[in-house]
Design a protein around this motif. Structure first.
Motif, PDB file in Angstrom:
ATOM      1  N   TRP A 126       0.849  -1.202   0.000  1.00  0.00           N
ATOM      2  CA  TRP A 126       0.000   0.000   0.000  1.00  0.00           C
ATOM      3  C   TRP A 126       0.875   1.239   0.000  1.00  0.00           C
ATOM      4  N   ASN A 153       0.339   5.440   0.487  1.00  0.00           N
ATOM      5  CA  ASN A 153      -0.458   6.658   0.609  1.00  0.00           C
ATOM      6  C   ASN A 153       0.474   7.816   0.260  1.00  0.00           C
ATOM      7  N   ASP A 179      -2.721   0.470  -4.246  1.00  0.00           N
ATOM      8  CA  ASP A 179      -2.782  -0.823  -3.557  1.00  0.00           C
ATOM      9  C   ASP A 179      -2.389  -1.885  -4.576  1.00  0.00           C
ATOM     10  N   LYS A 223      -3.726   6.952  -3.647  1.00  0.00           N
ATOM     11  CA  LYS A 223      -3.574   5.674  -2.924  1.00  0.00           C
ATOM     12  C   LYS A 223      -3.273   4.596  -3.953  1.00  0.00           C
TER      13      LYS A 223
END
Ligand SMILES: NC(=O)c1ccc[n+]([C@@H]2O[C@H](COP(=O)([O-])OP(=O)(O)OC[C@H]3O[C@@H](n4cnc5c(N)ncnc54)[C@H](O)[C@@H]3O)[C@@H](O)[C@H]2O)c1
Length: 495
Positions: A391, A393, A409, A407
């Motif tokens: 992940w 951010n 993922d 974001k």
């Protein structure tokens, strides 16, 4: 009067009634020339005189890839077995080499109008997959079939079809030091009074493999676990100091360095897929240059860092600011378990952290990148196995300082991303050793494309931007073949 270019990039001057007529003429001539060239190349290929294995180029010599290429892998875990099983599956026609630049990539040559884009493997003389033979070392006694089954990356049905081949590759006893990899221990380990004795045993293994496999050339590819973080000491500064330290069992000599020393002493190129120092040391550079055994590293650029080196150049290109980048990973394979130890994690963390600073150049852009909070976490989470989740951010800011967030993922498969990198490195390092211009350079910076922490000579900052790295790689190939380098200037199309 107007200019037009033929398919070989030569400029011609001719009288045309209109610019439209000039363009039509150019298109017609180019198409004709391409058809002629294609039929010429086809004929040459049929008679075996094609450009596949040229000996001489404008920029030095390039030996053909004759005979077998032996691939020696310290660390027969998830990455190594996914690579070897993959090569065998491709050879048997069961799968395709997706992700491999050497197998699927092309290189554009000359002008955009020329339509010349051969495959990389047809442009430069690389070893064919059928010529690869393998051996490895590991602290566990599992053969490649058992190790691949344990790694759980490839499905059982595929592995069953490759079983006889994979079972035939058994690990040689490893040089191992538990202090450098704290989370694992195994029985298949060499014994010796000194580290020099261990290096001699590895050299004997290399000679044995050269003889028994019939390989004409060898490559060592470190796919072993990440070792604990250390910094270079006086022992790593020269061959003389290193050999003394080997004889005195200096604790600052990690096992991966002993493999590197043994390989380079045998004249065998060495690539480092982990973030350990290994060949990123003055002693190894000295040996590599002296014995004309190229080196490269460190740490395969696979999942999260691959994305980082794609996104960060985009922010810089558009002058978007960055205030924070929080990266976290969960993974459950043995690599994840090893990285659960703070010493091994620190080695990996250093490798992952360097990327942003080099791409974003906060010194040049203090208002945009002078104050970034960058954090990387790796968490061992067994249920995921090799299927890592990364992940990110990302806090960016735009016009007048307004904040935005991105974001990412990435549900990736670690070893599936790493295996084609291993294949390309093996083939390109072998090429480097056959090129008069590259073999004595030591570090092969043109292979930065594949690494999180690309090695460079001291004092030179590494290039991390994936697209610059790709251009560097392809331009190196063009240069070796005496082709024009591509600058993307393109003014000539509008003359
Ligand atoms: N898969 C990826 O995407 C990726 C990306 C970057 C770097 N790497 C690095 O590649 C390496 C291999 O990853 P993996 O997923 O195959 O790990 P793995 O744990 O499955 O395999 C590593 C193997 O190395 C063996 N080993 C450890 N020390 C050794 C030694 N001294 N001699 C011989 N064998 C030794 C271990 O027993 C194990 O079998 C790791 O260092 C990892 O950090 C992997």
């Amino acid at each position: 009067m107007a200019d037009w270019w033929d398919a070989d990039g030569h400029r011609h001057r001719k009288q045309f009634s209109s610019s439209q007529a000039a363009r039509e003429h150019e298109h017609r001539e180019t198409a004709l020339a391409h058809a002629e060239r294609a039929s010429r190349e086809l004929k040459m290929a049929k008679t075996g005189g094609g450009s596949r294995h040229p000996k001489e180029t404008n920029n030095g010599t390039m030996e053909a890839a004759k005979g077998k290429l032996g691939v020696m892998i310290p660390g027969m875990g998830a990455v190594a077995t996914t690579f070897v099983a993959g090569v065998e599956a491709i050879r048997k026609g069961l799968a395709k080499p997706i992700g491999s630049l050497t197998q699927m990539g092309t290189v554009r040559l000359g002008k955009r109008t020329e339509g010349r884009s051969p495959k990389v493997k047809e442009f430069v003389p690389l070893a064919g997959l059928d010529d690869l033979v393998f051996t490895g070392w590991d602290i566990f006694e599992d053969n490649m079939y058992d190790a691949a089954s344990n790694a759980g990356v490839l499905d059982h049905r595929l592995l069953e079809q490759l079983k006889p081949f994979l079972s035939s590759i058994t690990p040689r006893a490893a040089v191992f030091d538990h202090n450098y990899v704290k989370k694992i221990d195994g029985p298949n380990v060499k014994k010796g009074k000194t580290k020099m004795d261990l290096a001699e045993q590895l050299r004997a293994d290399i000679r044995d493999f050269r003889k028994t496999s019939g390989a004409s050339r060898l490559i060592t590819m470190w796919c072993g676990s990440t070792e604990s973080y250390i910094e270079p000491t006086a022992a790593h500064q020269s061959v003389k100091a290193f050999e003394k330290a080997l004889a005195e069992n200096d604790e600052m000599i990690a096992p991966s360095m002993i493999y590197a020393y043994a390989s380079l002493m045998e004249g065998v190129p060495f690539a480092n897929g982990a973030p350990n120092l290994t060949v990123d040391l003055p002693v190894m550079l000295e040996l590599s240059r002296k014995n004309e055994a190229p080196i490269c590293g460190k740490d395969f650029k696979t999942g999260q860092t691959l994305m980082k080196t794609v996104l960060a150049p985009a922010f810089k290109a558009r002058l978007l600011g960055l205030s924070g980048w929080y990266s976290t990973n969960i993974l459950g394979n043995r690599d994840g378990e090893v990285l659960d130890d703070p010493g091994s994690f620190k080695t990996k963390e250093e490798s992952k952290l360097g990327v942003l600073e080099h791409i974003l150049q906060p010194g040049l852009y203090p208002e945009l990148y002078g104050n970034i909070f960058h954090k990387v976490r790796i968490n061992y989470y067994p249920p995921r196995g090799d299927n890592k989740e990364g992940w990110d951010n990302i806090d960016i800011f735009g016009w007048l300082g307004y904040p935005m967030q991105i974001k990412v993922d990435f549900l990736c498969r670690d070893s599936i991303l790493a295996a084609p990198i291993v294949l390309d490195l093996v083939l390109f390092l072998d090429l480097a050793q056959r090129c008069s211009q590259l073999k004595g350079l030591g570090i092969q910076e043109w292979l930065s494309f594949y690494f999180k922490s690309p090695m460079t000579v001291p004092g030179l900052y590494p290039e991390h931007d994936l697209f610059i790295q790709l251009m560097k790689l392809k331009n190196t190939l063009r240069h070796l073949k005496g082709e024009e380098l591509i600058t993307h200037l393109g003014l000539e199309y509008y003359d």
